[in-house]
Design a protein around this motif. Structure first.
Motif, PDB file in Angstrom:
ATOM      1  N   LYS A  15       0.859  -1.187   0.000  1.00  0.00           N
ATOM      2  CA  LYS A  15       0.000   0.000   0.000  1.00  0.00           C
ATOM      3  C   LYS A  15       0.895   1.237   0.000  1.00  0.00           C
ATOM      4  O   LYS A  15       1.515   1.568   1.014  1.00  0.00           O
ATOM      5  N   PRO A  16       0.976   1.925  -1.133  1.00  0.00           N
ATOM      6  CA  PRO A  16       1.797   3.133  -1.200  1.00  0.00           C
ATOM      7  C   PRO A  16       1.078   4.316  -0.544  1.00  0.00           C
ATOM      8  O   PRO A  16      -0.143   4.311  -0.398  1.00  0.00           O
ATOM      9  N   THR A  17       1.863   5.301  -0.152  1.00  0.00           N
ATOM     10  CA  THR A  17       1.287   6.517   0.421  1.00  0.00           C
ATOM     11  C   THR A  17       1.500   7.730  -0.475  1.00  0.00           C
ATOM     12  O   THR A  17       1.044   8.819  -0.144  1.00  0.00           O
ATOM     13  N   VAL A  18       2.198   7.535  -1.578  1.00  0.00           N
ATOM     14  CA  VAL A  18       2.427   8.614  -2.541  1.00  0.00           C
ATOM     15  C   VAL A  18       2.079   8.116  -3.946  1.00  0.00           C
ATOM     16  O   VAL A  18       2.121   6.918  -4.218  1.00  0.00           O
ATOM     17  N   THR A  42       5.511  -4.154  -9.728  1.00  0.00           N
ATOM     18  CA  THR A  42       4.318  -3.651 -10.421  1.00  0.00           C
ATOM     19  C   THR A  42       4.115  -4.312 -11.782  1.00  0.00           C
ATOM     20  O   THR A  42       3.057  -4.176 -12.371  1.00  0.00           O
ATOM     21  N   LYS A  43       5.114  -5.057 -12.250  1.00  0.00           N
ATOM     22  CA  LYS A  43       4.947  -5.830 -13.488  1.00  0.00           C
ATOM     23  C   LYS A  43       4.165  -7.114 -13.228  1.00  0.00           C
ATOM     24  O   LYS A  43       3.836  -7.840 -14.154  1.00  0.00           O
ATOM     25  N   TYR A  44       3.856  -7.386 -11.951  1.00  0.00           N
ATOM     26  CA  TYR A  44       3.188  -8.628 -11.552  1.00  0.00           C
ATOM     27  C   TYR A  44       1.884  -8.349 -10.801  1.00  0.00           C
ATOM     28  O   TYR A  44       1.413  -9.169 -10.032  1.00  0.00           O
ATOM     29  N   GLY A  45       1.335  -7.192 -11.016  1.00  0.00           N
ATOM     30  CA  GLY A  45       0.084  -6.822 -10.360  1.00  0.00           C
ATOM     31  C   GLY A  45      -0.355  -5.452 -10.851  1.00  0.00           C
ATOM     32  O   GLY A  45       0.213  -4.912 -11.800  1.00  0.00           O
ATOM     33  N   PRO A  46      -1.340  -4.869 -10.179  1.00  0.00           N
ATOM     34  CA  PRO A  46      -1.882  -3.593 -10.645  1.00  0.00           C
ATOM     35  C   PRO A  46      -0.935  -2.417 -10.417  1.00  0.00           C
ATOM     36  O   PRO A  46      -0.013  -2.487  -9.607  1.00  0.00           O
ATOM     37  N   TRP A  53      -4.470  -0.922  -1.144  1.00  0.00           N
ATOM     38  CA  TRP A  53      -3.708  -2.171  -1.138  1.00  0.00           C
ATOM     39  C   TRP A  53      -3.769  -2.828  -2.512  1.00  0.00           C
ATOM     40  O   TRP A  53      -4.801  -2.765  -3.184  1.00  0.00           O
ATOM     41  N   ALA A  54      -2.691  -3.453  -2.905  1.00  0.00           N
ATOM     42  CA  ALA A  54      -2.642  -4.250  -4.132  1.00  0.00           C
ATOM     43  C   ALA A  54      -1.753  -5.459  -3.862  1.00  0.00           C
ATOM     44  O   ALA A  54      -0.758  -5.361  -3.148  1.00  0.00           O
ATOM     45  N   VAL A  85       7.112   6.452   2.986  1.00  0.00           N
ATOM     46  CA  VAL A  85       6.542   5.371   3.780  1.00  0.00           C
ATOM     47  C   VAL A  85       5.590   4.583   2.898  1.00  0.00           C
ATOM     48  O   VAL A  85       4.856   5.172   2.100  1.00  0.00           O
ATOM     49  N   TRP A  86       5.613   3.250   3.022  1.00  0.00           N
ATOM     50  CA  TRP A  86       4.620   2.393   2.390  1.00  0.00           C
ATOM     51  C   TRP A  86       4.398   1.217   3.312  1.00  0.00           C
ATOM     52  O   TRP A  86       5.138   1.009   4.264  1.00  0.00           O
ATOM     53  N   TYR A  87       3.360   0.439   3.041  1.00  0.00           N
ATOM     54  CA  TYR A  87       2.990  -0.665   3.922  1.00  0.00           C
ATOM     55  C   TYR A  87       3.045  -1.989   3.181  1.00  0.00           C
ATOM     56  O   TYR A  87       2.765  -2.048   1.993  1.00  0.00           O
ATOM     57  N   VAL A  88       3.400  -3.050   3.926  1.00  0.00           N
ATOM     58  CA  VAL A  88       3.508  -4.399   3.386  1.00  0.00           C
ATOM     59  C   VAL A  88       2.663  -5.327   4.250  1.00  0.00           C
ATOM     60  O   VAL A  88       2.674  -5.211   5.475  1.00  0.00           O
ATOM     61  N   ASP A  89       1.958  -6.278   3.633  1.00  0.00           N
ATOM     62  CA  ASP A  89       1.128  -7.234   4.380  1.00  0.00           C
ATOM     63  C   ASP A  89       1.007  -8.526   3.566  1.00  0.00           C
ATOM     64  O   ASP A  89       1.332  -8.560   2.375  1.00  0.00           O
ATOM     65  N   ASN A  90       0.529  -9.570   4.217  1.00  0.00           N
ATOM     66  CA  ASN A  90       0.215 -10.854   3.565  1.00  0.00           C
ATOM     67  C   ASN A  90       1.374 -11.432   2.762  1.00  0.00           C
ATOM     68  O   ASN A  90       1.199 -11.862   1.629  1.00  0.00           O
ATOM     69  N   VAL A  91       2.551 -11.450   3.352  1.00  0.00           N
ATOM     70  CA  VAL A  91       3.735 -11.989   2.687  1.00  0.00           C
ATOM     71  C   VAL A  91       3.732 -13.502   2.805  1.00  0.00           C
ATOM     72  O   VAL A  91       3.476 -14.058   3.880  1.00  0.00           O
ATOM     73  N   GLY A  92       4.007 -14.195   1.705  1.00  0.00           N
ATOM     74  CA  GLY A  92       4.078 -15.650   1.767  1.00  0.00           C
ATOM     75  C   GLY A  92       4.649 -16.260   0.502  1.00  0.00           C
ATOM     76  O   GLY A  92       4.814 -15.579  -0.514  1.00  0.00           O
ATOM     77  N   PHE A  93       4.959 -17.535   0.602  1.00  0.00           N
ATOM     78  CA  PHE A  93       5.408 -18.320  -0.541  1.00  0.00           C
ATOM     79  C   PHE A  93       4.276 -19.237  -0.961  1.00  0.00           C
ATOM     80  O   PHE A  93       3.535 -19.732  -0.118  1.00  0.00           O
ATOM     81  N   ALA A  94       4.138 -19.470  -2.259  1.00  0.00           N
ATOM     82  CA  ALA A  94       3.074 -20.337  -2.776  1.00  0.00           C
ATOM     83  C   ALA A  94       3.684 -21.422  -3.647  1.00  0.00           C
ATOM     84  O   ALA A  94       4.723 -21.208  -4.276  1.00  0.00           O
ATOM     85  N   PRO A  95       3.038 -22.608  -3.668  1.00  0.00           N
ATOM     86  CA  PRO A  95       3.539 -23.698  -4.511  1.00  0.00           C
ATOM     87  C   PRO A  95       3.436 -23.368  -5.991  1.00  0.00           C
ATOM     88  O   PRO A  95       2.772 -22.500  -6.403  1.00  0.00           O
TER      89      PRO A  95
END
Length: 95
Positions: A15-18, A42-46, A53-54, A85-95
């Motif tokens: 989640k960016p703030t700028v 950003t090449k892998y999402g919106p 949040w994205a 400042v920016w925010y990070v959440d829901n970090v994980g590895f996927a199969p």
């Protein structure tokens, strides 16, 4: 150390703030030794929108760490601002 065998993707929400926020994602081995490739998430999402949040899902192969042992990853600001400042959440590895 974390063995990434069995996983094929890194996923996280930002989640960016700028406006026009940009980042680089990267991995390092023990001792902060760079491994793999720096990638623009950003090449892998919106396109980032300030205050929203994205989710970004990046193949480990694109990061150059598929099937390797890693220690940690980082997300570095690339906006060029002296303070940001920016925010990070829901970090994980996927199969």
């Amino acid at each position: 150390s974390f063995n990434s065998a069995g996983y094929t993707k890194l996923t996280f929400a930002l989640k960016p703030t700028v406006a026009n926020q940009s980042w680089e994602v990267f991995f390092v081995k023990v001792g902060d030794v760079p491994v793999g490739i720096y990638v623009d998430p950003t090449k892998y999402g919106p396109k980032p929108v300030a205050g929203q949040w994205a989710t970004y899902t990046i193949p480990l192969a694109d990061l150059g760490v598929l099937g390797t042992t890693i220690y940690k990853f980082g997300i570095a600001d690339q906006t060029g601002l002296g303070n940001n400042v920016w925010y990070v959440d829901n970090v994980g590895f996927a199969p």
